[in-house]
Design a protein around this motif. Structure first.
Motif, PDB file in Angstrom:
ATOM      1  N   VAL A  76      33.358  58.106  43.503  1.00  0.00           N
ATOM      2  CA  VAL A  76      33.230  56.926  42.652  1.00  0.00           C
ATOM      3  C   VAL A  76      33.158  55.643  43.472  1.00  0.00           C
ATOM      4  CG1 VAL A  76      34.456  58.001  40.712  1.00  0.00           C
ATOM      5  CG2 VAL A  76      35.736  56.645  42.376  1.00  0.00           C
ATOM      6  N   VAL A  77      32.673  54.614  42.803  1.00  0.00           N
ATOM      7  CA  VAL A  77      32.762  53.250  43.309  1.00  0.00           C
ATOM      8  C   VAL A  77      33.692  52.488  42.370  1.00  0.00           C
ATOM      9  CG1 VAL A  77      30.495  53.228  44.402  1.00  0.00           C
ATOM     10  CG2 VAL A  77      30.717  52.479  42.035  1.00  0.00           C
ATOM     11  N   VAL A  78      34.289  51.421  42.861  1.00  0.00           N
ATOM     12  CA  VAL A  78      35.174  50.579  42.060  1.00  0.00           C
ATOM     13  C   VAL A  78      34.535  49.205  41.932  1.00  0.00           C
ATOM     14  CG1 VAL A  78      37.425  49.427  41.985  1.00  0.00           C
ATOM     15  CG2 VAL A  78      37.269  51.798  42.760  1.00  0.00           C
ATOM     16  N   VAL A  79      34.494  48.700  40.700  1.00  0.00           N
ATOM     17  CA  VAL A  79      34.004  47.343  40.455  1.00  0.00           C
ATOM     18  C   VAL A  79      35.119  46.595  39.722  1.00  0.00           C
ATOM     19  CG1 VAL A  79      32.233  45.914  39.393  1.00  0.00           C
ATOM     20  CG2 VAL A  79      31.622  48.163  40.304  1.00  0.00           C
TER      21      VAL A  79
ATOM     22  N   ASN B  75      43.289  35.735  44.443  1.00  0.00           N
ATOM     23  CA  ASN B  75      42.124  36.149  43.683  1.00  0.00           C
ATOM     24  C   ASN B  75      42.456  37.473  42.987  1.00  0.00           C
ATOM     25  OD1 ASN B  75      39.686  37.101  42.716  1.00  0.00           O
ATOM     26  ND2 ASN B  75      38.566  36.711  44.597  1.00  0.00           N
ATOM     27  N   PRO B  76      42.499  37.486  41.657  1.00  0.00           N
ATOM     28  CA  PRO B  76      42.877  38.727  40.961  1.00  0.00           C
ATOM     29  C   PRO B  76      41.924  39.882  41.245  1.00  0.00           C
ATOM     30  CG  PRO B  76      42.112  37.069  39.402  1.00  0.00           C
ATOM     31  CD  PRO B  76      42.214  36.406  40.729  1.00  0.00           C
ATOM     32  N   ARG B  77      40.666  39.590  41.520  1.00  0.00           N
ATOM     33  CA  ARG B  77      39.701  40.655  41.810  1.00  0.00           C
ATOM     34  C   ARG B  77      40.090  41.421  43.074  1.00  0.00           C
ATOM     35  NH1 ARG B  77      37.153  36.277  39.842  1.00  0.00           N
ATOM     36  NH2 ARG B  77      35.684  36.559  38.133  1.00  0.00           N
ATOM     37  N   THR B  78      40.613  40.699  44.061  1.00  0.00           N
ATOM     38  CA  THR B  78      41.053  41.326  45.306  1.00  0.00           C
ATOM     39  C   THR B  78      42.198  42.287  45.037  1.00  0.00           C
ATOM     40  OG1 THR B  78      40.431  39.347  46.536  1.00  0.00           O
ATOM     41  CG2 THR B  78      41.919  40.872  47.633  1.00  0.00           C
ATOM     42  N   VAL B  79      43.181  41.836  44.286  1.00  0.00           N
ATOM     43  CA  VAL B  79      44.342  42.658  43.970  1.00  0.00           C
ATOM     44  C   VAL B  79      43.909  43.885  43.168  1.00  0.00           C
ATOM     45  CG1 VAL B  79      46.569  42.710  42.776  1.00  0.00           C
ATOM     46  CG2 VAL B  79      45.869  40.654  44.012  1.00  0.00           C
ATOM     47  N   ILE B  80      43.067  43.682  42.159  1.00  0.00           N
ATOM     48  CA  ILE B  80      42.603  44.784  41.307  1.00  0.00           C
ATOM     49  C   ILE B  80      41.821  45.805  42.131  1.00  0.00           C
ATOM     50  CG2 ILE B  80      41.037  45.388  39.415  1.00  0.00           C
ATOM     51  CD1 ILE B  80      41.799  42.615  38.191  1.00  0.00           C
TER      52      ILE B  80
ATOM     53  N   ARG C 197      33.631  46.764  44.982  1.00  0.00           N
ATOM     54  CA  ARG C 197      32.963  45.464  44.802  1.00  0.00           C
ATOM     55  C   ARG C 197      33.812  44.582  43.893  1.00  0.00           C
ATOM     56  NH1 ARG C 197      26.874  45.104  42.933  1.00  0.00           N
ATOM     57  NH2 ARG C 197      26.585  44.893  45.148  1.00  0.00           N
ATOM     58  N   GLN C 198      33.858  43.309  44.249  1.00  0.00           N
ATOM     59  CA  GLN C 198      34.491  42.306  43.400  1.00  0.00           C
ATOM     60  C   GLN C 198      33.373  41.521  42.740  1.00  0.00           C
ATOM     61  OE1 GLN C 198      37.298  39.990  45.668  1.00  0.00           O
ATOM     62  NE2 GLN C 198      37.896  41.783  46.856  1.00  0.00           N
ATOM     63  N   SER C 199      33.174  41.763  41.462  1.00  0.00           N
ATOM     64  CA  SER C 199      32.091  41.098  40.737  1.00  0.00           C
ATOM     65  C   SER C 199      32.393  39.615  40.590  1.00  0.00           C
ATOM     66  CB  SER C 199      31.930  41.730  39.354  1.00  0.00           C
ATOM     67  OG  SER C 199      30.949  41.040  38.620  1.00  0.00           O
ATOM     68  N   GLN C 200      31.378  38.800  40.750  1.00  0.00           N
ATOM     69  CA  GLN C 200      31.553  37.363  40.552  1.00  0.00           C
ATOM     70  C   GLN C 200      31.576  37.013  39.075  1.00  0.00           C
ATOM     71  OE1 GLN C 200      32.401  35.385  43.084  1.00  0.00           O
ATOM     72  NE2 GLN C 200      32.353  37.319  44.182  1.00  0.00           N
TER      73      GLN C 200
ATOM     74  N   GLY D 132      58.794  35.555  44.431  1.00  0.00           N
ATOM     75  CA  GLY D 132      58.105  35.499  45.706  1.00  0.00           C
ATOM     76  C   GLY D 132      56.748  36.164  45.724  1.00  0.00           C
ATOM     77  N   ASP D 133      56.456  37.007  44.747  1.00  0.00           N
ATOM     78  CA  ASP D 133      55.218  37.777  44.783  1.00  0.00           C
ATOM     79  C   ASP D 133      54.670  37.944  43.364  1.00  0.00           C
ATOM     80  OD1 ASP D 133      53.113  39.441  45.357  1.00  0.00           O
ATOM     81  OD2 ASP D 133      54.344  41.167  45.869  1.00  0.00           O
ATOM     82  N   TRP D 134      53.884  36.992  42.909  1.00  0.00           N
ATOM     83  CA  TRP D 134      53.325  37.030  41.557  1.00  0.00           C
ATOM     84  C   TRP D 134      52.391  38.222  41.380  1.00  0.00           C
ATOM     85  CZ3 TRP D 134      54.783  33.687  37.763  1.00  0.00           C
ATOM     86  CH2 TRP D 134      55.498  32.558  38.157  1.00  0.00           C
ATOM     87  N   ASN D 135      51.768  38.648  42.451  1.00  0.00           N
ATOM     88  CA  ASN D 135      50.800  39.737  42.363  1.00  0.00           C
ATOM     89  C   ASN D 135      51.436  41.083  42.077  1.00  0.00           C
ATOM     90  OD1 ASN D 135      48.832  37.863  42.988  1.00  0.00           O
ATOM     91  ND2 ASN D 135      49.085  38.207  45.173  1.00  0.00           N
ATOM     92  N   SER D 136      52.737  41.199  42.293  1.00  0.00           N
ATOM     93  CA  SER D 136      53.401  42.475  42.043  1.00  0.00           C
ATOM     94  C   SER D 136      53.254  42.897  40.580  1.00  0.00           C
ATOM     95  CB  SER D 136      54.878  42.406  42.428  1.00  0.00           C
ATOM     96  OG  SER D 136      55.519  41.367  41.718  1.00  0.00           O
ATOM     97  N   PHE D 137      53.203  41.929  39.672  1.00  0.00           N
ATOM     98  CA  PHE D 137      53.008  42.256  38.260  1.00  0.00           C
ATOM     99  C   PHE D 137      51.633  42.880  38.027  1.00  0.00           C
ATOM    100  CE2 PHE D 137      55.993  38.637  38.032  1.00  0.00           C
ATOM    101  CZ  PHE D 137      57.018  39.248  37.339  1.00  0.00           C
TER     102      PHE D 137
END
Length: 177
Positions: free
Chosen positions: A33-36, A58-63, A82-85, A159-164
């Motif tokens: 698979v690929v991830v978008v 950037n939420p796309r990076t985390v996702i 891929r991180q879609s714009q 300290g880490d909002w992205n953990s959610f």
């Protein structure tokens, strides 16, 4: 006496190796698979200088990173990410990416909603993710909306909002067939 000491250590290492092994996909199921990643949320709240420097606001990076990791653990072979714009990736974009990478399907994860108002006080946020699996011809094979209220420690929340978001992605990607 030496074999008696080695046997427990050998047994523990075999058990740990077996537990850490990625799952194997069933015969005939999608494997390559690929991830978008897409997001209607432009920027995550910044929690640290490190997050700003490596692009984790950037939420796309985390996702993308978390989806790739979870799928690999589940036995998928992730050939590209891929991180879609666009907030919601177009089917043509996904199909093109699948075909470029000779994958069997594309896993699309979109962050629709993120409410962080309860993060600092309750250690909880509201997250809505949309997930889908698309085949190389553009047919949507599976789709679901995943609503989550991931809970992390108050210390980690400050300290880490992205953990959610990472926790929500882990839970959501577990249901991808």
């Amino acid at each position: 006496m030496r074999p008696a000491r080695i046997l427990p250590a050998l047994l523990v290492s075999v058990v740990l190796t077996a537990c850490a092994a990625p799952q194997v996909r069933p015969q005939g199921s999608i494997r390559k698979v690929v991830v978008v990643a897409g997001s209607r949320v432009d920027v995550l709240p910044s929690g640290s200088f490190r997050q700003d420097m490596i692009g984790e606001s950037n939420p796309r990076t985390v996702i993308a990173r978390q989806t790739e990791a979870v799928l690999a653990e589940r036995g998928f072979e992730v050939v590209a990410t891929r991180q879609s714009q666009a907030p919601v990736p177009l089917t043509d974009e996904v199909v093109s990416f699948i075909q470029q990478n000779k994958a069997e399907a594309g896993v699309v994860v979109i962050l629709d909603w993120l409410d962080t108002s309860g993060a600092a006080v309750m250690g909880r946020v509201d997250v809505v993710l949309r997930l889908g699996v698309v085949d190389p011809s553009g047919q949507v094979l599976w789709t679901d909306t995943f609503r989550s209220q991931p809970v992390v420690s108050i210390y980690q929340a400050q300290g880490d909002w992205n953990s959610f978001l990472r926790r929500a992605v882990i839970d959501a990607v577990q249901v991808v067939p």
